[in-house]
Write a protein that holds these residues in place. Structure first.
Motif, mmCIF file in Angstrom:
data_model
loop_
_atom_site.group_PDB
_atom_site.id
_atom_site.type_symbol
_atom_site.label_atom_id
_atom_site.label_comp_id
_atom_site.label_asym_id
_atom_site.label_seq_id
_atom_site.Cartn_x
_atom_site.Cartn_y
_atom_site.Cartn_z
ATOM 1 N N HIS B 112 0.827 -1.208 0.000
ATOM 2 C CA HIS B 112 0.000 0.000 0.000
ATOM 3 C C HIS B 112 0.861 1.257 0.000
ATOM 4 C CE1 HIS B 112 -3.076 -2.970 0.911
ATOM 5 N NE2 HIS B 112 -3.952 -2.068 0.529
ATOM 6 N N ALA B 113 1.904 1.259 0.796
ATOM 7 C CA ALA B 113 2.763 2.446 0.889
ATOM 8 C C ALA B 113 3.369 2.787 -0.474
ATOM 9 C CB ALA B 113 3.868 2.203 1.915
ATOM 10 N N PHE B 114 3.871 1.779 -1.176
ATOM 11 C CA PHE B 114 4.496 2.047 -2.477
ATOM 12 C C PHE B 114 3.493 2.656 -3.456
ATOM 13 C CE2 PHE B 114 7.285 -1.896 -1.509
ATOM 14 C CZ PHE B 114 8.122 -1.143 -0.704
ATOM 15 N N ARG B 115 2.273 2.093 -3.447
ATOM 16 C CA ARG B 115 1.255 2.570 -4.389
ATOM 17 C C ARG B 115 0.727 3.959 -4.024
ATOM 18 N NH1 ARG B 115 1.266 -2.872 -4.578
ATOM 19 N NH2 ARG B 115 0.699 -3.899 -6.549
ATOM 20 N N LEU B 116 0.820 4.326 -2.762
ATOM 21 C CA LEU B 116 0.378 5.661 -2.328
ATOM 22 C C LEU B 116 1.189 6.763 -2.992
ATOM 23 C CD1 LEU B 116 -0.012 5.710 1.569
ATOM 24 C CD2 LEU B 116 -1.741 6.357 -0.117
ATOM 25 N N VAL B 117 2.477 6.531 -3.155
ATOM 26 C CA VAL B 117 3.377 7.663 -3.453
ATOM 27 C C VAL B 117 4.197 7.486 -4.727
ATOM 28 C CG1 VAL B 117 3.499 8.324 -1.016
ATOM 29 C CG2 VAL B 117 5.237 6.775 -1.933
ATOM 30 N N THR B 118 3.990 6.401 -5.461
ATOM 31 C CA THR B 118 4.737 6.261 -6.714
ATOM 32 C C THR B 118 3.831 5.900 -7.883
ATOM 33 O OG1 THR B 118 5.230 3.907 -6.373
ATOM 34 C CG2 THR B 118 6.890 5.491 -5.611
ATOM 35 N N GLU B 119 4.135 6.517 -9.017
ATOM 36 C CA GLU B 119 3.551 6.135 -10.298
ATOM 37 C C GLU B 119 4.570 5.230 -10.985
ATOM 38 O OE1 GLU B 119 0.648 7.292 -11.521
ATOM 39 O OE2 GLU B 119 0.247 9.221 -10.566
ATOM 40 N N PRO B 120 4.127 4.439 -11.956
ATOM 41 C CA PRO B 120 5.087 3.624 -12.703
ATOM 42 C C PRO B 120 6.251 4.481 -13.235
ATOM 43 C CG PRO B 120 2.870 2.954 -13.253
ATOM 44 C CD PRO B 120 2.735 4.165 -12.366
ATOM 45 N N GLY B 121 7.441 3.973 -13.069
ATOM 46 C CA GLY B 121 8.631 4.693 -13.532
ATOM 47 C C GLY B 121 9.314 5.514 -12.438
ATOM 48 N N ASP B 122 8.570 5.884 -11.402
ATOM 49 C CA ASP B 122 9.189 6.599 -10.277
ATOM 50 C C ASP B 122 10.194 5.689 -9.580
ATOM 51 O OD1 ASP B 122 7.609 8.824 -10.731
ATOM 52 O OD2 ASP B 122 6.163 8.354 -9.145
ATOM 53 N N GLU B 123 11.157 6.314 -8.898
ATOM 54 C CA GLU B 123 12.166 5.519 -8.199
ATOM 55 C C GLU B 123 11.938 5.491 -6.688
ATOM 56 O OE1 GLU B 123 16.140 6.743 -9.151
ATOM 57 O OE2 GLU B 123 15.850 6.364 -11.297
ATOM 58 N N ILE B 124 12.251 4.342 -6.117
ATOM 59 C CA ILE B 124 12.343 4.205 -4.661
ATOM 60 C C ILE B 124 13.774 3.779 -4.367
ATOM 61 C CG2 ILE B 124 11.556 2.879 -2.662
ATOM 62 C CD1 ILE B 124 8.805 2.640 -3.924
ATOM 63 N N LEU B 125 14.409 4.459 -3.440
ATOM 64 C CA LEU B 125 15.763 4.063 -3.034
ATOM 65 C C LEU B 125 15.704 3.254 -1.754
ATOM 66 C CD1 LEU B 125 18.027 7.269 -3.400
ATOM 67 C CD2 LEU B 125 17.625 5.443 -5.065
ATOM 68 N N THR B 126 16.537 2.231 -1.692
ATOM 69 C CA THR B 126 16.769 1.579 -0.407
ATOM 70 C C THR B 126 18.274 1.368 -0.243
ATOM 71 O OG1 THR B 126 15.942 -0.098 1.138
ATOM 72 C CG2 THR B 126 16.554 -0.889 -1.055
ATOM 73 N N PHE B 127 18.673 0.853 0.902
ATOM 74 C CA PHE B 127 20.083 0.776 1.244
ATOM 75 C C PHE B 127 20.525 -0.676 1.384
ATOM 76 C CE2 PHE B 127 18.249 4.666 2.870
ATOM 77 C CZ PHE B 127 19.083 5.621 2.313
ATOM 78 N N ALA B 128 21.644 -0.995 0.775
ATOM 79 C CA ALA B 128 22.218 -2.324 0.982
ATOM 80 C C ALA B 128 22.892 -2.337 2.348
ATOM 81 C CB ALA B 128 23.231 -2.639 -0.110
ATOM 82 N N PRO B 129 22.922 -3.492 3.015
ATOM 83 C CA PRO B 129 22.213 -4.711 2.631
ATOM 84 C C PRO B 129 20.719 -4.576 2.901
ATOM 85 C CG PRO B 129 23.256 -5.010 4.768
ATOM 86 C CD PRO B 129 23.635 -3.638 4.302
ATOM 87 N N HIS B 130 19.918 -5.268 2.103
ATOM 88 C CA HIS B 130 18.462 -5.115 2.221
ATOM 89 C C HIS B 130 17.751 -6.448 2.033
ATOM 90 C CE1 HIS B 130 17.445 -5.616 -2.087
ATOM 91 N NE2 HIS B 130 18.665 -5.189 -2.271
ATOM 92 N N PHE B 131 16.547 -6.508 2.549
ATOM 93 C CA PHE B 131 15.639 -7.654 2.395
ATOM 94 C C PHE B 131 15.419 -7.890 0.892
ATOM 95 C CE2 PHE B 131 10.871 -8.871 2.768
ATOM 96 C CZ PHE B 131 11.151 -10.206 3.003
ATOM 97 N N PRO B 132 15.728 -9.081 0.395
ATOM 98 C CA PRO B 132 15.674 -9.302 -1.056
ATOM 99 C C PRO B 132 14.296 -9.080 -1.676
ATOM 100 C CG PRO B 132 16.730 -11.166 0.058
ATOM 101 C CD PRO B 132 16.224 -10.262 1.123
#
Lengths: 395, 395
Positions: B112-132
């Motif tokens: 739900h969180a991802f769909r709230l704030v991103t349209e297709p093509g938008d980027e989300i950054l996360t940090f390694a190491p991360h949950f696969p």
């Protein structure tokens, strides 16, 4: 920035929800027992004791990490096996666990079925009258729901209009039998003709056209009604089932996808559901509920009250001069309103504390739905209000 | 035609799952108690008795249609109120039910969180190491996950690389603290610097950059560790919580989205989650589990075994010469492998019946993860195997 399409949806109000809120508010004025609330399709018969007993037994006796541990994403293996065995026994098709994907109710099952077989822009056809949520369910995947107008004589399929709309862009056809809101079950003749047409068009277009069969009301079939298994007629059928109505547990979100064993890629499709889940955030339905339903697969709540209510209402509606197809199952009936504008009709009924839902919501203007999953005693008391409403307004 | 992207995903094999299957197969040969299976992050401590008691009490005493009935799509009102009150008390932010959306575990909350704030093509950054799973979780929404390389000194944030990647296309930043797989909790200094940078870049780009905080391990924090509440640092934070680890009930799929009360559109965002659900097929988490967790919000399973295990393993790893950041929480540790190729390292460890997961899976090659959610007795027995492995292979 918040995503506009979801923000825009907030403006749209659910007619059913508004009516239900009216009923609640009115209930606070005059006592809810005096509001004849036919708005909501909420199961009203108690959950089978066997389900409750099984839940308590597991909680009291099973090792907690095993009971509440992660389910595999396709569902708990023993549960999938039990579901497959039950379906095989019942419908005579060779279901194995490889054909079963456990899902969070019919909504979860449908969310997977739509994503299995449609890319954005592809069309899914369904038939009016239909469950209103099919619109957002389909359209939010990027596919496009198109609605075939109703055959109002029988609420079977209007094959003329269906054939016109069954173009090359259609990747799936969505049926719901017995149907919300009409209560009608598709006959063997209807399903045979539907299957023949889909086979013909699949061959003509050179791609499969899947039949997605939404069956939450499958167990609520009235005496003597011809309501055959959809999957038996067409190999490329994706059955979507929910235990919500059969066990009266809609809040527990449990159901399954059962891909027809005769469907060419059945096992692949089930495995694909496990991948789709990663995007929808589904993962698996609740473990303890999976275990519990597996123990009561061949049981249902006492669903007989729905038929009792239907008979009472149907007789009265016909007596009052309503045009009405007799339901073959569910807990809905879908008569023709006494004026062209069903919204006006339902608005006027509110003055008699009768809460009815206009058919516009279901893609069938001019009709209205009554959800008679309420106490029989209340159905009986409502008849006087119904008669007064009709006589004072339309005679 | 079946949708190719999901079909293609079937070819990709999960390294963790393969290792876990190896452990199971090996266990059948030599007895599972002799396999030092550090592969799976599966809670191993019993479910709190209070949870079980509450479930049994409700099943034995409550009216079944009320207990198992439909939850509102945002969650049961009393449950949302209880969650908000608990968060307010704990973190000092003015949470109300309007900020809470009940979800099916953290996976459901994130979907739900991802769909709230991103349209297709938008980027989300996360940090390694991360949950696969962040990869498919994000990418299947149409948004694009990009991974900031790790600061291997501390497994806090590599701000240099983060700043380079924090372009205008980034709509959200996804953090997981304490972290799977490193076990490290972000310090107040890290969170302050992260928040400052996000505020600066939001202003510069003229759009909000949301912070999505995945917190399933929030309750597993070891003694003396600085692990502050992410939401306290940054107004536009969407907290995603799961009860899976705190209550050892990962199969029951229960968690929530808590939008920071200071976030400008917090209530709208929660309402939007209810619309997003219609597309994902989520609808609501299981009712009975919602009711049950609301009664034990301030309880956890006895999580102390995880710290005990960590201390034993950390001491031994350091003694053996491993480079290793000491975990601040979770049930993971993420040491540097003794050769550059962590996959080769983990493969060799299998000869000693040590099942370790190479860091490549988590976006940090050269490291490996041990999930020590196993019995302390087994951790202790594994030390000899670990020592033999290191001495015979790398000395």
């Amino acid at each position: 920035m918040l995503v506009q399409k979801y923000k825009d949806m907030l403006a749209g109000k659910s007619v059913i929800r508004e009516l239900s809120e009216f009923a609640t508010a009115r209930g606070q004025e005059i006592g809810y027992e005096n509001v004849f609330d036919y708005s909501l399709g909420n199961p009203s018969v108690p959950v089978p004791q066997a389900f409750t007993d099984e839940m308590i037994h597991m909680l009291a006796n099973r090792e907690t990490n095993e009971l509440h541990g992660y389910s595999p994403s396709l569902g708990i293996t023993s549960v999938r096996e039990a579901v497959a065995a039950s379906l095989e026994k019942r419908f005579g098709l060779p279901y194995r666990k490889e054909h079963i994907f456990m899902a969070s109710g019919a909504a979860g099952a449908l969310a997977h079925a739509f994503r299995l077989v449609t890319e954005p822009g592809d069309e899914i056809l369904t038939f009016a009258p239909h469950f209103p949520e099919y619109g957002p369910y389909v359209n939010l995947t990027g596919a496009v729901l198109k609605v075939v107008p109703p055959d109002t004589e029988s609420f079977q399929i209007h094959f003329g209009k269906f054939q016109e709309m069954l173009t090359e862009k259609v990747m799936a056809v969505l049926v719901n039998t017995p149907n919300n809101p009409s209560g009608v079950a598709y006959s063997a003749a209807t399903l045979q003709r539907l299957a023949d047409l889909l086979r013909q068009k699949s061959a003509e277009y050179g791609h499969a056209i899947y039949l997605i069969s939404d069956e939450p009301y499958r167990e609520i079939i009235f005496g003597g009604v011809d309501a055959p298994c959809v999957s038996a007629f067409y190999d490329d059928t994706i059955m979507c089932y929910s235990f919500s109505k059969s066990l009266s547990i809609p809040g527990e979100r449990i159901g399954y996808v059962a891909v027809n064993p005769r469907c060419r890629d059945a096992e692949t499709m089930v495995n694909m559901c496990g991948q789709i889940s990663r995007g929808t955030g589904h993962n698996c339905p609740p473990s303890i509920i999976q275990f519990a339903v597996a123990k009561v697969l061949d049981k249902t709540a006492d669903l007989s009250v729905y038929e009792t209510n239907m008979e009472i209402l149907y007789k009265e509606l016909v007596d009052l001069g309503f045009t009405c197809v007799k339901p073959g199952g569910t807990f809905y009936i879908f008569p023709k309103a006494l004026e062209e504008d069903a919204k006006a009709f339902c608005r006027k009924a509110l003055a008699y504390d009768l809460v009815l839902v206009p058919g516009d919501t279901f893609g069938a203007p001019g009709y209205f739905r009554m959800a008679y999953c309420i106490a029989t005693e209340k159905v009986e008391r409502s008849l006087k209000a119904l008669r007064r409403f009709v006589e004072e307004t339309y005679r």
